[in-house]
Design an enzyme around this catalytic site. Structure first.
Site, PDB file in Angstrom:
ATOM      1  CE1 TYR A  47     -75.055   0.177-119.559  1.00 25.74           C
ATOM      2  CE2 TYR A  47     -72.817   1.029-119.778  1.00 25.74           C
ATOM      3  CZ  TYR A  47     -73.828   0.185-120.204  1.00 25.74           C
ATOM      4  OH  TYR A  47     -73.620  -0.648-121.270  1.00 25.74           O
ATOM      5  NE  ARG A  97     -69.515  -8.363-120.687  1.00 25.39           N
ATOM      6  CZ  ARG A  97     -70.783  -8.025-120.890  1.00 25.39           C
ATOM      7  NH1 ARG A  97     -71.633  -8.912-121.331  1.00 25.39           N
ATOM      8  NH2 ARG A  97     -71.197  -6.808-120.623  1.00 25.39           N
ATOM      9  NE  ARG A 134     -76.433 -13.887-119.371  1.00 31.51           N
ATOM     10  CZ  ARG A 134     -77.382 -12.967-119.323  1.00 31.51           C
ATOM     11  NH1 ARG A 134     -78.562 -13.265-118.833  1.00 31.51           N
ATOM     12  NH2 ARG A 134     -77.161 -11.751-119.795  1.00 31.51           N
ATOM     13  CG  ASP A 145     -70.818  -5.271-115.006  1.00 30.77           C
ATOM     14  OD1 ASP A 145     -70.693  -5.880-116.072  1.00 30.77           O
ATOM     15  OD2 ASP A 145     -71.480  -4.217-114.904  1.00 30.77           O
ATOM     16  NE  ARG A 162     -76.481 -14.137-113.448  1.00 32.34           N
ATOM     17  CZ  ARG A 162     -77.649 -13.998-112.849  1.00 32.34           C
ATOM     18  NH1 ARG A 162     -77.947 -14.736-111.802  1.00 32.34           N
ATOM     19  NH2 ARG A 162     -78.525 -13.119-113.293  1.00 32.34           N
TER      20      ARG A 162
HETATM   21  O1  1CP Z   1     -65.152 -12.295-118.897  1.00 31.25           O
HETATM   22  C1  1CP Z   1     -65.083 -11.072-118.818  1.00 31.25           C
HETATM   23  O2  1CP Z   1     -64.878 -10.306-119.798  1.00 31.25           O
HETATM   24  C2  1CP Z   1     -65.111 -10.432-117.424  1.00 31.25           C
HETATM   25  C3  1CP Z   1     -66.335  -9.935-116.951  1.00 31.25           C
HETATM   26  C4  1CP Z   1     -67.049  -8.698-117.484  1.00 31.25           C
HETATM   27  C5  1CP Z   1     -66.578  -7.493-118.056  1.00 31.25           C
HETATM   28  C6  1CP Z   1     -65.146  -7.146-118.439  1.00 31.25           C
HETATM   29  C7  1CP Z   1     -68.456  -8.563-117.366  1.00 31.25           C
HETATM   30  C8  1CP Z   1     -69.346  -9.608-116.832  1.00 31.25           C
HETATM   31  N1  1CP Z   1     -68.802  -7.305-117.770  1.00 31.25           N
HETATM   32  C9  1CP Z   1     -67.689  -6.627-118.216  1.00 31.25           C
HETATM   33  C10 1CP Z   1     -67.603  -5.258-118.720  1.00 31.25           C
HETATM   34  C11 1CP Z   1     -68.846  -4.520-119.058  1.00 31.25           C
HETATM   35  N2  1CP Z   1     -70.058  -4.492-118.390  1.00 31.25           N
HETATM   36  C12 1CP Z   1     -68.946  -3.602-120.131  1.00 31.25           C
HETATM   37  C13 1CP Z   1     -67.796  -3.241-121.046  1.00 31.25           C
HETATM   38  C14 1CP Z   1     -67.612  -4.219-122.134  1.00 31.25           C
HETATM   39  C15 1CP Z   1     -68.752  -4.328-123.133  1.00 31.25           C
HETATM   40  O3  1CP Z   1     -69.039  -3.315-123.813  1.00 31.25           O
HETATM   41  O4  1CP Z   1     -69.287  -5.425-123.245  1.00 31.25           O
HETATM   42  C16 1CP Z   1     -70.241  -3.061-120.128  1.00 31.25           C
HETATM   43  C17 1CP Z   1     -70.818  -2.040-121.088  1.00 31.25           C
HETATM   44  C18 1CP Z   1     -70.935  -3.633-119.017  1.00 31.25           C
HETATM   45  C19 1CP Z   1     -72.324  -3.318-118.574  1.00 31.25           C
HETATM   46  C20 1CP Z   1     -73.152  -4.535-118.510  1.00 31.25           C
HETATM   47  N3  1CP Z   1     -73.091  -5.447-117.496  1.00 31.25           N
HETATM   48  C21 1CP Z   1     -74.066  -5.036-119.466  1.00 31.25           C
HETATM   49  C22 1CP Z   1     -74.362  -4.385-120.804  1.00 31.25           C
HETATM   50  C23 1CP Z   1     -75.622  -3.585-120.788  1.00 31.25           C
HETATM   51  C24 1CP Z   1     -75.843  -2.911-122.147  1.00 31.25           C
HETATM   52  O5  1CP Z   1     -75.659  -1.687-122.228  1.00 31.25           O
HETATM   53  O6  1CP Z   1     -76.198  -3.613-123.103  1.00 31.25           O
HETATM   54  C25 1CP Z   1     -74.567  -6.244-118.988  1.00 31.25           C
HETATM   55  C26 1CP Z   1     -75.604  -7.146-119.626  1.00 31.25           C
HETATM   56  C27 1CP Z   1     -73.915  -6.503-117.749  1.00 31.25           C
HETATM   57  C28 1CP Z   1     -74.039  -7.723-116.901  1.00 31.25           C
HETATM   58  C29 1CP Z   1     -72.908  -8.677-117.087  1.00 31.25           C
HETATM   59  N4  1CP Z   1     -71.579  -8.353-116.880  1.00 31.25           N
HETATM   60  C30 1CP Z   1     -70.796  -9.487-117.047  1.00 31.25           C
HETATM   61  C31 1CP Z   1     -71.676 -10.570-117.388  1.00 31.25           C
HETATM   62  C32 1CP Z   1     -71.236 -11.995-117.623  1.00 31.25           C
HETATM   63  C33 1CP Z   1     -72.978 -10.051-117.428  1.00 31.25           C
HETATM   64  C34 1CP Z   1     -74.261 -10.836-117.717  1.00 31.25           C
HETATM   65  C35 1CP Z   1     -75.070 -10.996-116.479  1.00 31.25           C
HETATM   66  C36 1CP Z   1     -75.455 -12.388-116.068  1.00 31.25           C
HETATM   67  O7  1CP Z   1     -74.716 -13.357-116.151  1.00 31.25           O
HETATM   68  O8  1CP Z   1     -76.586 -12.508-115.583  1.00 31.25           O
END
Ligand code: 1CP
Length: 346
Positions: free
Chosen positions: A152, A26, A30, A76, A39
């Site tokens: 999910y 990540r 944000r 994602d 965004r």
């Molecule tokens: O920079 C990076 O790492 C690349 C982008 C990336 C990756 C590899 C994002 C962007 N998401 C992920 C993987 C991801 N998504 C995982 C595996 C890693 C981890 O455990 O963190 C998971 C579980 C998700 C699912 C997901 N997508 C969540 C988590 C929900 C929960 O269960 O708590 C969320 C909040 C998202 C949205 C998301 N994905 C990525 C970002 C930057 C965001 C935030 C959204 C936004 O900016 O509004």
């Protein structure tokens, strides 16, 4: 066999260098004001994932500030269920929402028909990134592992207790396995397309691997991951695959033995000396600074970073966090972290 001159890829082939490579899970997101601006411009998170120009831009943002050794494609893990036809939304501040799949009958709502068409903008982002990233930076593609994706898909979003997904897995393992099989096939297709388009390594995120008891871990974490690794290696024997079965605890070693992954990402709780003796003797290790130490910064962070580098740095090692960067991370602390790693061992 070619010998890649990118530090990150060299390390994945089992070589050591003057310092370990680093990137952060990540690393785009944000905590960066420039990410928040893009965004907002995109309108929604999904629109950002599917806009190749904007997704390329946010992938590059952390590299401009911190010059990581690897870029991770901005997307994602949940674009896969979305491309299978499951309705997906990201509500601001609440995370993802999906229309739940909870029975064999519900599986009929899914289809591979528009899969690659839906994901085409992601492939286009990879194509742009190949030339947009610096020459010394490696490009990582990724997918969620089937168990984590299934949590999910079945729960319909984030969960703390995993009641619906476990109830299905425990009561009707054959029916639930049909969902896992479907995700395995889709993930192989998706990652094969990412590799064809130009990613140089793959990470499989199994963020919720750690909530399963041992027999279910073997069946729904190790076994599906093994099938993905085997299929990808058949056509792309050189592609390095990093597994991240977060929270696997005592099962990390069995995960390594059972899946055939090339490198292992460790969560924050794994003791460093145990990892050095038991895991790093078999394969390159990635991890595992507590993301909250990056929020804290200062000497607590510096001491923990030093301990990690001292214990895991001498053998093939990629510095990373034990989980993703959190939103309240001060960007200056990431600069301090980059400096600590780049100046090691001096
Ligand atoms: O920079 C990076 O790492 C690349 C982008 C990336 C990756 C590899 C994002 C962007 N998401 C992920 C993987 C991801 N998504 C995982 C595996 C890693 C981890 O455990 O963190 C998971 C579980 C998700 C699912 C997901 N997508 C969540 C988590 C929900 C929960 O269960 O708590 C969320 C909040 C998202 C949205 C998301 N994905 C990525 C970002 C930057 C965001 C935030 C959204 C936004 O900016 O509004």
């Amino acid at each position: 066999m070619t010998f890649p001159n990118k530090l990150f890829l060299r390390t994945l082939t089992g070589k050591t260098s003057s310092r370990p490579p680093f990137w952060l899970m990540r690393q785009a997101g944000r905590y960066l004001p420039e990410y928040r601006a893009v965004r907002t411009q995109a309108g929604s998170f999904l629109a950002l994932c599917f806009d190749p120009a904007l997704a390329t831009e946010v992938t590059l943002q952390p590299l401009r500030r911190y010059d990581m050794d690897a870029a991770i494609l901005f997307s994602d893990i949940l674009v896969v269920p979305h491309a299978l036809g499951q309705k997906l939304d990201y509500l601001d501040g609440e995370g993802p929402r999906l229309e739940p799949i909870r029975t064999t009958q519900d599986l009929l709502r899914l289809s591979q028909e528009r899969f690659h068409q839906t994901l085409a903008p992601v492939y286009e982002t990879i194509d742009r990134l190949k030339t947009a990233i610096p020459a010394h930076t490696a490009l990582i593609g990724f997918a969620g592992s089937p168990w984590t994706i299934a949590t999910y898909m079945v729960e319909g979003g984030a969960t703390k207790e995993f009641v619906e997904v476990k109830r299905w897995a425990y009561r009707d393992p054959a029916g639930f396995s049909a969902l896992i099989d479907l995700i395995v096939d889709a993930t192989i297709d998706y990652l094969s397309a990412q590799i064809r388009t130009g990613v140089e390594a793959i990470q499989l995120f199994d963020s919720w691997a750690g909530v399963l008891p041992e027999p279910a871990f073997r069946r729904f974490v190790i076994e599906p991951t093994r099938r993905i690794v085997t299929a990808l290696k058949t056509h792309n024997p050189e592609i390095p695959i990093i597994g991240f079965p977060r929270g696997a605890g005592l099962l990390y070693l069995d995960y390594v033995r059972g899946t055939g992954i090339d490198a292992l990402a460790l969560d924050t709780t794994v003791p460093l000396i145990w990892a050095a003796r038991t895991l790093q003797t078999r394969l390159p290790i990635q991890g595992n600074l507590d993301p909250v130490l990056l929020v804290a910064g200062g000497s607590p962070m510096a001491e923990a970073v030093h301990e990690i580098l001292h214990t895991l740095g001498p053998k093939p090692f990629i510095f990373n966090l034990g989980h993703g960067v959190v939103q309240s991370t001060p960007p200056e602390h990431v600069a301090d972290l980059a400096e600590l790693i780049k100046s090691w061992p001096h």
